[in-house]
Every structure is written in C-alpha cells, then in structure tokens.
Design a protein around this motif. Structure first.
Motif, short mmCIF file in Angstrom:
data_model
loop_
_atom_site.label_atom_id
_atom_site.label_comp_id
_atom_site.label_asym_id
_atom_site.label_seq_id
_atom_site.Cartn_x
_atom_site.Cartn_y
_atom_site.Cartn_z
N SER A 220 0.83 -1.21 0.00
CA SER A 220 0.00 0.00 0.00
C SER A 220 0.87 1.26 0.00
CB SER A 220 -0.91 -0.01 1.23
OG SER A 220 -1.66 1.18 1.31
N GLN A 221 1.92 1.25 0.80
CA GLN A 221 2.83 2.40 0.84
C GLN A 221 3.56 2.57 -0.48
OE1 GLN A 221 6.29 2.10 3.34
NE2 GLN A 221 6.20 4.26 3.90
N GLN A 222 3.99 1.47 -1.08
CA GLN A 222 4.67 1.55 -2.38
C GLN A 222 3.78 2.19 -3.43
OE1 GLN A 222 5.70 -2.59 -3.04
NE2 GLN A 222 7.87 -2.15 -2.81
N GLN A 223 2.54 1.74 -3.50
CA GLN A 223 1.62 2.26 -4.50
C GLN A 223 1.36 3.75 -4.29
OE1 GLN A 223 0.13 0.47 -7.11
NE2 GLN A 223 1.53 -1.17 -6.54
N ARG A 224 1.13 4.13 -3.04
CA ARG A 224 0.80 5.53 -2.73
C ARG A 224 1.99 6.46 -2.98
NH1 ARG A 224 0.16 4.82 2.00
NH2 ARG A 224 1.95 5.85 2.95
N VAL A 225 3.14 6.11 -2.43
CA VAL A 225 4.31 6.99 -2.54
C VAL A 225 4.82 7.05 -3.98
CG1 VAL A 225 6.70 7.33 -1.81
CG2 VAL A 225 4.98 6.62 -0.14
N THR A 226 4.86 5.92 -4.65
CA THR A 226 5.36 5.90 -6.04
C THR A 226 4.47 6.74 -6.94
OG1 THR A 226 6.25 3.68 -5.69
CG2 THR A 226 6.07 4.44 -7.96
N PHE A 227 3.15 6.64 -6.74
CA PHE A 227 2.23 7.46 -7.53
C PHE A 227 2.47 8.95 -7.27
CE2 PHE A 227 -1.80 9.77 -7.92
CZ PHE A 227 -2.10 9.50 -9.24
N GLN A 228 2.61 9.32 -6.00
CA GLN A 228 2.85 10.73 -5.66
C GLN A 228 4.15 11.23 -6.29
OE1 GLN A 228 2.86 10.59 -1.39
NE2 GLN A 228 0.63 10.71 -1.20
N VAL A 234 6.18 14.48 -13.17
CA VAL A 234 5.49 15.02 -14.35
C VAL A 234 5.25 16.52 -14.19
CG1 VAL A 234 3.34 14.96 -15.68
CG2 VAL A 234 4.41 12.82 -14.94
N GLU A 235 4.77 16.93 -13.03
CA GLU A 235 4.51 18.36 -12.78
C GLU A 235 5.79 19.18 -12.85
OE1 GLU A 235 2.59 18.45 -9.02
OE2 GLU A 235 0.59 18.05 -9.83
N GLU A 237 8.59 18.48 -14.51
CA GLU A 237 9.07 18.58 -15.90
C GLU A 237 8.19 19.53 -16.71
OE1 GLU A 237 10.43 15.67 -19.60
OE2 GLU A 237 9.51 14.83 -17.80
N ARG A 238 6.89 19.45 -16.49
CA ARG A 238 5.97 20.33 -17.21
C ARG A 238 6.25 21.80 -16.87
NH1 ARG A 238 1.23 22.72 -15.59
NH2 ARG A 238 -0.23 23.31 -17.24
N THR A 239 6.40 22.09 -15.59
CA THR A 239 6.69 23.47 -15.16
C THR A 239 8.01 23.97 -15.74
OG1 THR A 239 5.48 23.11 -13.09
CG2 THR A 239 7.02 24.97 -13.17
N PHE A 240 9.01 23.10 -15.73
CA PHE A 240 10.32 23.46 -16.28
C PHE A 240 10.22 23.84 -17.75
CE2 PHE A 240 13.91 21.61 -18.75
CZ PHE A 240 14.85 22.57 -18.47
N HIS A 241 9.55 23.00 -18.54
CA HIS A 241 9.45 23.28 -19.98
C HIS A 241 8.60 24.53 -20.25
CE1 HIS A 241 11.65 19.82 -21.35
NE2 HIS A 241 10.87 18.99 -20.69
N LEU A 242 7.55 24.74 -19.46
CA LEU A 242 6.73 25.94 -19.66
C LEU A 242 7.52 27.21 -19.38
CD1 LEU A 242 3.29 24.89 -18.10
CD2 LEU A 242 3.79 25.30 -20.51
#
Length: 348
Positions: A220-228, A234-235, A237-242
């Motif tokens: 459960s911790q793996q799934q939650r932390v890895t997703f976060q 992603v956020e 990298e997106r902010t950097f490119h913008l």
C-alpha cells in the motif's frame, strides 16, 4: 525381504535430507511458488495471498528502481546542459559586446546570451526538484527496512511451508511403516513426526498472518508513494518546460522586433560628393507623417517636398520648409523633376 525394506527406507531418508538441503540453500532467494496443499484450504489461501503480495512488492520495487535510474539520467543530462548553456551564454554575450554598433546579429546574440542564464537557472531548479522529490524518497523506499523485513517474513514462511511439505511426506511414510510393522519403535517415530507437523502448523499460522500484514502494508505504501512521486516528476518537468518556453518566447519576440525595427528605420544618410550631379524631383505629401527621430522629416497633406534621394528600403530623403530628413516614400506623390547642381530650392 526385511533387509531390502530397511535399505529402501534409508535411501528414501537420504533423498529427503538432500532435498531439504537444496531447499535451504536456494529457498532464501525468493518466495517459492507451489500448488501443493500442505495443511488445508485456509493455509493454501494464505500461501497464494503471500505469493501475490511478494510478486507485487517486487514489481513495485523494480519500477521504483527504473524511476531512480531515469531521474539520475535526467539529472546528469541537466548538469551537462547547464555546463554547455553557460559556455554558450558567455560566448553570445562576448560577441554582442564586441559587435554592438548597428548590428542586428550582435544584438540578438546579447539578448540570447542573457536569456540562457535564466534558462540554466530553471534547469538547476529542476535538477534540485528531481533530487529532493524523486531520487531521495525513491531510494529510501527501495532499500528501506520495512520492505526488506516484510519480504524476509514471507521468505521464512515459504521455507517453513517447504519444511511442512517434507514433514507431511515423512508422516505418511511413518504411517505406512506402522501399518506394515506396528512395533513400539515405529509408533514412537510416527508420534514424533506428527508432533513436529503440528508444531509447524501452529508456527505457520502465526508467521503467515504476520507476513501477510507486513507485505500488505508495504505494498500500500509503495503504490501511494510511487504514484505521488511520479505525479511530482510530471509536474516538475511540465513546469520546467513551460518556464523555458516562456523565456525563449520573449527572446524570439525581442529578436524579431529588433530586426523589424532595423529594417523599417530610415537608412543612414551618406553625403554625396559635390562634384556628383544629382536629379531631384518635387513631390506632394498625400499622407500625414510625424517624425519620430531627428533623422526623420514630418509632413502634412498638401505640403510640397524636394526629394533628393530614394532608398530601396522604402524611405526617401528630402527637404520641406527649410528642414531635411527621411520619410516613407509611399507618403508622397511625384509632381515634377528638378535638375540641380546638388542644392535644393527651399519649398514652402
């Protein structure tokens, strides 16, 4: 006949011991998959649950390693980009400073060189984000004690289950011996084998529950932390490119604007030799024009101007009411030619 039975029994015992030795040697590397019902249906369901959790936590751990390797690669490329961009920024600024006078390329180089400093600052911030929000938490989970402890519990259960499977075979063998020869020695050995089997069952029940609880919590911790962390990646990298796109967009706009300004500005007035014969012509202003610099000549509709020079850039140079300067060629209409020796008459 009895001698042959004893020899066969000893041979089976030796084979069983060898199998157990092999299991102990290689069983600790993972969770052993098996479809054999060792005790009952409840234990079989526990075994299948642990096997599923073990595989899930291993897959999540491998994926976390993939993310760590990617973040490390992005960071290495980022620092290389900073090094290369900083050098190019210095070269651009140097060229712009040494060739600044009336040079579009020099101006563009200076603007781009300055913008690269901001781009590399954004790259440095992105590298810091990768390290603090991706690399550190992912590495901590990959090598973390909760994961390893839970997996060790599952491995212990797997080895105990293999031992119970072998013990069940031993009990069956002892029961067959008692049926063949119900002597006190064989009965005692059967009771000892059954007692050991009961002990294994009790230990497996406790250890299986503990291992399942630990693995479920880790998964459960793996799934939650890895997703976060993946969302943060992603956020970030997106902010950097913008931000980089915004910086470069401003640079491009400034470069194009400077180029258009240079191309639309009146040309530098190069004085001609007095010995050169020049042909002038009289023109009438058909549009109002307001001068924006000392080199330009303001015109009002209906005023006459002596045009002395016409440039291919769309500007003309002339004199009106005692003032001389440049104005757009399209703002006047030609009326007549005035041959002179290089001096224009004053027009009112």
């Amino acid at each position: 006949m009895d001698a042959l039975r004893k020899q066969a029994s000893k041979l089976r015992e030796q084979v069983a011991k060898q199998q157990q030795a092999v299991i102990k040697q290689f069983g600790g590397t993972g969770y052993e998959s098996s479809n054999v019902m060792v005790i009952d249906e409840v234990e079989m369901q526990r075994h299948q649950q642990l096997e599923k959790l073990y595989r899930a936590t291993r897959a999540a751990k491998d994926f976390q390693k993939d993310i760590v390797r990617a973040a490390e690669g992005f960071t290495a490329l980022g620092y290389k980009h900073i090094e290369t961009g900083t050098k190019l920024s210095e070269d651009c600024c140097k060229y712009g400073a040494e060739n600044i006078y009336d040079n579009i390329l020099a101006k563009a180089a200076a603007v781009y060189g300055d913008s690269l400093k901001h781009v590399e600052k954004e790259q440095e911030d992105y590298n810091k984000l990768l390290y603090s929000q991706i690399l550190e938490p992912m590495r901590a989970m990959v090598i973390g004690a909760p994961l390893e402890d839970a997996r060790h519990l599952a491995q212990r259960y797997s080895r105990m289950r293999q031992e119970a499977e072998m013990q069940a075979v031993e009990v069956s063998r002892r029961q067959a011996r008692v049926r063949e020869s119900p002597i006190p020695e064989n009965v005692a050995k059967l009771h000892a084998a059954e007692a050991k089997m009961q002990e294994l069952k009790a230990n497996m029940a406790v250890l299986g529950k503990e291992a399942a609880t630990a693995l479920a919590a880790v998964e459960s911790q793996q799934q939650r932390v890895t997703f976060q962390r993946l969302v943060s990646m992603v956020e970030g990298e997106r902010t950097f490119h913008l931000r980089v796109a915004a910086i470069l967009g401003e640079v491009e706009a400034e470069m194009v604007s400077e180029k258009q300004r240079k191309e639309s500005a009146p040309p530098v007035n190069l004085f001609e030799s007095n010995s050169e014969k020049t042909t002038y012509f009289l023109a009438e202003a058909v549009h109002n024009f307001d001068a924006e610099s000392e080199k330009e000549l303001s015109l009002a509709v209906g005023e006459y101007v002596v045009v002395r020079k016409v440039s291919p850039s769309g500007w003309s140079e002339g004199e009106c009411k005692g003032k001389a300067g440049w104005f757009p060629s399209a703002f006047v209409a030609k009326r007549q030619r005035l041959p002179t020796n290089g001096m224009a008459a004053e027009v009112y």
